[in-house]
Design a protein around this motif. Structure first.
Motif, PDB file in Angstrom:
ATOM      1  N   GLY A  63       0.768  -1.239   0.103  1.00 18.92           N
ATOM      2  CA  GLY A  63      -0.087  -0.033  -0.119  1.00 18.92           C
ATOM      3  C   GLY A  63       0.859   1.272   0.042  1.00 18.92           C
ATOM      4  O   GLY A  63       0.535   2.163   0.711  1.00 18.92           O
ATOM      5  N   ASP A  64       1.893   1.137  -0.595  1.00 14.93           N
ATOM      6  CA  ASP A  64       3.166   2.061  -0.433  1.00 14.93           C
ATOM      7  C   ASP A  64       3.000   3.020  -1.856  1.00 14.93           C
ATOM      8  O   ASP A  64       3.815   2.933  -2.597  1.00 14.93           O
ATOM      9  CB  ASP A  64       4.418   1.439  -0.273  1.00 14.93           C
ATOM     10  CG  ASP A  64       5.545   2.226   0.461  1.00 14.93           C
ATOM     11  OD1 ASP A  64       5.070   3.621   0.757  1.00 14.93           O
ATOM     12  OD2 ASP A  64       6.584   1.869   0.382  1.00 14.93           O
ATOM     13  N   THR A 101      -2.703   8.282   0.894  1.00 13.52           N
ATOM     14  CA  THR A 101      -1.867   6.914   0.667  1.00 13.52           C
ATOM     15  C   THR A 101      -2.740   5.883   0.212  1.00 13.52           C
ATOM     16  O   THR A 101      -3.980   5.929   0.277  1.00 13.52           O
ATOM     17  CB  THR A 101      -1.254   6.447   1.739  1.00 13.52           C
ATOM     18  OG1 THR A 101      -1.968   5.525   2.625  1.00 13.52           O
ATOM     19  CG2 THR A 101      -0.562   7.496   2.545  1.00 13.52           C
ATOM     20  N   LEU A 102      -2.157   4.906  -0.565  1.00 15.07           N
ATOM     21  CA  LEU A 102      -2.922   3.487  -1.062  1.00 15.07           C
ATOM     22  C   LEU A 102      -3.235   2.734   0.232  1.00 15.07           C
ATOM     23  O   LEU A 102      -3.941   1.691  -0.003  1.00 15.07           O
ATOM     24  CB  LEU A 102      -2.000   3.067  -1.951  1.00 15.07           C
ATOM     25  CG  LEU A 102      -1.748   3.619  -3.311  1.00 15.07           C
ATOM     26  CD1 LEU A 102      -0.680   2.903  -4.114  1.00 15.07           C
ATOM     27  CD2 LEU A 102      -2.896   4.070  -4.197  1.00 15.07           C
ATOM     28  N   SER A 103      -2.940   3.027   1.378  1.00 10.87           N
ATOM     29  CA  SER A 103      -3.060   2.031   2.587  1.00 10.87           C
ATOM     30  C   SER A 103      -4.620   2.475   3.181  1.00 10.87           C
ATOM     31  O   SER A 103      -4.618   3.210   3.935  1.00 10.87           O
ATOM     32  CB  SER A 103      -2.072   2.244   3.699  1.00 10.87           C
ATOM     33  OG  SER A 103      -0.893   1.572   3.031  1.00 10.87           O
ATOM     34  N   TYR A 104      -5.312   2.082   2.477  1.00 11.05           N
ATOM     35  CA  TYR A 104      -6.887   2.356   2.654  1.00 11.05           C
ATOM     36  C   TYR A 104      -7.710   1.458   3.188  1.00 11.05           C
ATOM     37  O   TYR A 104      -9.082   1.429   3.424  1.00 11.05           O
ATOM     38  CB  TYR A 104      -7.693   2.960   1.534  1.00 11.05           C
ATOM     39  CG  TYR A 104      -7.823   4.465   1.515  1.00 11.05           C
ATOM     40  CD1 TYR A 104      -6.677   5.332   1.837  1.00 11.05           C
ATOM     41  CD2 TYR A 104      -8.977   5.357   1.321  1.00 11.05           C
ATOM     42  CE1 TYR A 104      -6.796   6.597   2.029  1.00 11.05           C
ATOM     43  CE2 TYR A 104      -9.171   6.350   1.266  1.00 11.05           C
ATOM     44  CZ  TYR A 104      -7.854   7.435   1.549  1.00 11.05           C
ATOM     45  OH  TYR A 104      -7.991   8.562   1.358  1.00 11.05           O
ATOM     46  N   ALA A 105      -7.190   0.090   3.713  1.00 11.62           N
ATOM     47  CA  ALA A 105      -7.962  -1.199   4.101  1.00 11.62           C
ATOM     48  C   ALA A 105      -8.693  -0.592   5.193  1.00 11.62           C
ATOM     49  O   ALA A 105      -9.977  -0.825   5.317  1.00 11.62           O
ATOM     50  CB  ALA A 105      -6.974  -2.319   4.444  1.00 11.62           C
ATOM     51  N   LEU A 156      -5.315  -0.343  -5.362  1.00  8.82           N
ATOM     52  CA  LEU A 156      -5.715   0.861  -5.273  1.00  8.82           C
ATOM     53  C   LEU A 156      -6.085   1.341  -3.840  1.00  8.82           C
ATOM     54  O   LEU A 156      -6.355   2.535  -3.483  1.00  8.82           O
ATOM     55  CB  LEU A 156      -7.107   1.286  -6.051  1.00  8.82           C
ATOM     56  CG  LEU A 156      -6.886   1.017  -7.659  1.00  8.82           C
ATOM     57  CD1 LEU A 156      -8.270   0.902  -8.277  1.00  8.82           C
ATOM     58  CD2 LEU A 156      -5.832   2.118  -8.086  1.00  8.82           C
ATOM     59  N   ARG A 157      -6.372   0.453  -3.018  1.00  2.64           N
ATOM     60  CA  ARG A 157      -6.680   0.387  -1.604  1.00  2.64           C
ATOM     61  C   ARG A 157      -6.030  -0.274  -0.452  1.00  2.64           C
ATOM     62  O   ARG A 157      -6.288  -0.227   0.884  1.00  2.64           O
ATOM     63  CB  ARG A 157      -8.261   0.134  -1.434  1.00  2.64           C
ATOM     64  CG  ARG A 157      -9.344   1.002  -2.509  1.00  2.64           C
ATOM     65  CD  ARG A 157      -8.995   2.389  -2.022  1.00  2.64           C
ATOM     66  NE  ARG A 157     -10.253   3.161  -2.679  1.00  2.64           N
ATOM     67  CZ  ARG A 157     -10.692   4.482  -2.652  1.00  2.64           C
ATOM     68  NH1 ARG A 157      -9.542   5.133  -2.016  1.00  2.64           N
ATOM     69  NH2 ARG A 157     -11.514   4.928  -3.234  1.00  2.64           N
ATOM     70  N   GLY A 158      -5.091  -0.811  -0.961  1.00  2.00           N
ATOM     71  CA  GLY A 158      -4.246  -1.688   0.185  1.00  2.00           C
ATOM     72  C   GLY A 158      -5.166  -2.802   0.769  1.00  2.00           C
ATOM     73  O   GLY A 158      -5.106  -3.062   1.942  1.00  2.00           O
ATOM     74  N   ASP A 159      -6.168  -3.119  -0.024  1.00  2.00           N
ATOM     75  CA  ASP A 159      -7.146  -3.966   0.548  1.00  2.00           C
ATOM     76  C   ASP A 159      -7.034  -5.425   0.157  1.00  2.00           C
ATOM     77  O   ASP A 159      -7.438  -6.058  -0.774  1.00  2.00           O
ATOM     78  CB  ASP A 159      -8.567  -3.320  -0.252  1.00  2.00           C
ATOM     79  CG  ASP A 159      -9.901  -3.906   0.822  1.00  2.00           C
ATOM     80  OD1 ASP A 159      -9.908  -4.598   1.745  1.00  2.00           O
ATOM     81  OD2 ASP A 159     -10.989  -3.353   0.282  1.00  2.00           O
ATOM     82  N   LEU A 216      -8.535  -2.272  12.027  1.00  2.00           N
ATOM     83  CA  LEU A 216      -7.963  -3.783  11.608  1.00  2.00           C
ATOM     84  C   LEU A 216      -6.366  -3.922  12.343  1.00  2.00           C
ATOM     85  O   LEU A 216      -5.421  -4.474  11.671  1.00  2.00           O
ATOM     86  CB  LEU A 216      -7.836  -3.682  10.043  1.00  2.00           C
ATOM     87  CG  LEU A 216      -8.974  -3.340   9.306  1.00  2.00           C
ATOM     88  CD1 LEU A 216      -8.711  -3.203   7.779  1.00  2.00           C
ATOM     89  CD2 LEU A 216     -10.069  -4.442   9.532  1.00  2.00           C
ATOM     90  N   LEU A 219      -2.487  -5.495   3.389  1.00  2.00           N
ATOM     91  CA  LEU A 219      -1.459  -5.045   2.263  1.00  2.00           C
ATOM     92  C   LEU A 219      -1.265  -3.190   2.802  1.00  2.00           C
ATOM     93  O   LEU A 219      -0.397  -2.780   1.736  1.00  2.00           O
ATOM     94  CB  LEU A 219      -2.003  -5.126   1.078  1.00  2.00           C
ATOM     95  CG  LEU A 219      -2.162  -6.456   0.550  1.00  2.00           C
ATOM     96  CD1 LEU A 219      -2.756  -6.496  -0.684  1.00  2.00           C
ATOM     97  CD2 LEU A 219      -1.045  -7.186   0.578  1.00  2.00           C
ATOM     98  N   SER A 220      -2.059  -2.889   3.502  1.00  2.00           N
ATOM     99  CA  SER A 220      -1.966  -1.325   4.177  1.00  2.00           C
ATOM    100  C   SER A 220      -0.711  -1.260   4.835  1.00  2.00           C
ATOM    101  O   SER A 220      -0.987  -1.135   6.286  1.00  2.00           O
ATOM    102  CB  SER A 220      -3.313  -0.658   4.606  1.00  2.00           C
ATOM    103  OG  SER A 220      -4.176  -0.823   3.545  1.00  2.00           O
ATOM    104  N   ALA A 268       1.692   1.396   4.493  1.00  2.00           N
ATOM    105  CA  ALA A 268       2.435   2.493   4.259  1.00  2.00           C
ATOM    106  C   ALA A 268       3.317   3.104   5.415  1.00  2.00           C
ATOM    107  O   ALA A 268       4.259   3.444   5.547  1.00  2.00           O
ATOM    108  CB  ALA A 268       1.727   3.478   3.500  1.00  2.00           C
TER     109      ALA A 268
END
Lengths: 310, 310
Positions: free
Chosen positions: A45-46, A169-173, B43-46, B164, B170-171, B173
């Motif tokens: 997610g970087d 950032t892309l780390s949106y979980a 796209l979302r570290g999901d 979480l 995957l998030s 960052a």
């Protein structure tokens, strides 16, 4: 098939401060637009992103987005985006899409593949691409919201910059998990609140309150994104003779405010209830703001360029 | 070129609880192994992942990894992994790699492309793939660490499950930013600490303390991953006649402990200093644990199967 556009740029142009001229752009068939599995945007997610609405070929408030993109990249120690080149890249993507009355644009910059992987023949420079979605749907004008604990304190972002609280950032979980949580609660959006009881932001939206002749929103230093639509709302408010202010907002004020608005993508939603408790609201007021955001782009751009640092 | 392996699995087998038999596996040339740009893992570290060390074709403590994989998937409302199928998939990947004395294995499950994108001809089911890296380097046996504010309180994970905190997503960052921060401080690792002064975990490692005849580690309910190597350490400790305990550990105890260890990938590192202050340490002690982890796999597996719930 929906007519998505996917466009790749070159890191050695878009992230090179010395680059001059027109950046290369590569249009890729959406069904075959990919990134390597080694990309740290995927594995960690970087990376950072920005998203906005395109209206009549114009990416709304794009100068505010590139400003925040640069801030996000700095927070992640990514190379600084060359802002004129990024702007040219985005305009080239829009041109390649053909005439676009209304669409959604997302620009993504990842760290690229782990540098130790160069032996795999995978490029290790950052990955830069844009997705344009012309089927982007309208949001609901009225919403009920939930408050969700974010557990930080109001000075957390200042104390721990490595938490990247103000970076997009892309780390949106966790943001995606918060979406599922507010949906489970029967709400249409949420605002995170700190452990010490202050309002932050939504998982993908900003929040603002109208209290008498004042429009207020949480100060970005509390650890939230500086919302581009929130800045556009302030342009409307200031140009309408209202006071504006960034401040720490105790969560109770959501219940007593004259209006609570959530916003993103140059659109304001009227909040009708917070955690199941009805609050003062009037859709007509939000309609006024949205009409202004649609028709007064020049005034908004002029005000936001004059009043936003950087 | 380093001889990476990349292997894709099928979500309709690996995430289908009713699937029986040998799952399909597709080996892909690393340089052309990709995921769609629309994948929400990107796209979302999901998504979720697990990583372990492969020694002589055996993925160490894999039963602990798949247990945590299932917990992470549940936290993200992803389909439940079919654990026997996932285990068969991983063993098939190792077979396809050929004889592997020492390697690193990562298994990734993403949410796949946004379901609203099915019109783009991009598959919207989850993406499942494994990366095997035979060039995986050894970690340093002795390290100095920094403490980094994580700003949460010790009950935050229980109050806000949408954050979480115990899921391996995957998030990452912020974990990557924390790595850069401890490197800036001249340390080789870090432990996050809560605002109320309790030890959490490293950005990519667990932490444990030896105090007399007790080996203790933070309780996972505080909002950390339940470290697989930490569980293996507890197997060594219990089989060596030491007491073990999960508890809330005040950060000061890092300075007074007889030993502080950080660990991951079935390897324990001896901590020599915390925030620049030397602490009691003895590399020979860590060597004993690491030798046990290398040679006593059957004993470790038996103990961990008997003592870990689920």
């Amino acid at each position: 098939m929906t007519d998505f556009g996917v466009f790749f740029g070159r890191a050695d142009q878009l992230l090179d401060p010395g680059f001059r001229g027109e950046p290369d752009i590569r249009s890729v068939e959406p069904a075959s637009a990919t990134v390597p599995v080694f990309d740290l945007g995927l594995l960690r997610g970087d990376g950072v992103f920005e998203a906005t609405t395109i209206v009549d070929d114009v990416p709304l408030a794009w100068h505010l987005h590139v400003r925040r993109l640069a801030q996000s990249a700095a927070a992640l120690d990514l190379p600084a985006p060359n802002l004129p080149a990024v702007e040219a890249f985005v305009h080239a993507a829009i041109r390649l899409m053909g005439p676009t009355a209304h669409a959604h644009l997302k620009l993504v910059i990842t760290r690229g593949a782990d540098a130790t992987l160069s032996a795999v023949s995978v490029p290790t420079e950052p990955t830069v691409f844009a997705i344009v979605d012309p089927a982007f749907g309208r949001k609901s004008p009225e919403i009920a919201i939930a408050t969700l604990e974010r557990e930080l304190l109001r000075d957390s972002a200042q104390r721990a910059p490595w938490l990247l609280l103000g970076a997009k950032t892309l780390s949106y979980a966790a943001n995606m998990a918060a979406r599922r949580e507010f949906e489970r609660r029967g709400a249409q959006n949420a605002v995170f609140v700190t452990r010490d009881g202050y309002v932050l932001e939504g998982p993908q939206a900003s929040v603002a309150l109208r209290e008498g002749d004042r429009v207020v929103t949480p100060h970005p230093r509390i650890g939230i994104l500086h919302g581009t639509t929130q800045i556009e709302l302030f342009a409307w408010a200031a140009l309408s003779g209202l006071e504006i202010g960034y401040e720490d907002i105790a969560v109770e004020r959501l219940l007593s405010a004259d209006r609570v608005w959530m916003m993103g993508a140059s659109f304001v939603q009227s909040v009708t209830a917070v955690d199941g408790r009805p609050i003062a609201h009037d859709l007509a007021d939000a309609d006024v703001v949205n009409a202004f955001m649609q028709t007064e782009r020049a005034a908004i751009d002029a005000w936001t360029r004059a009043h936003v640092p950087g």
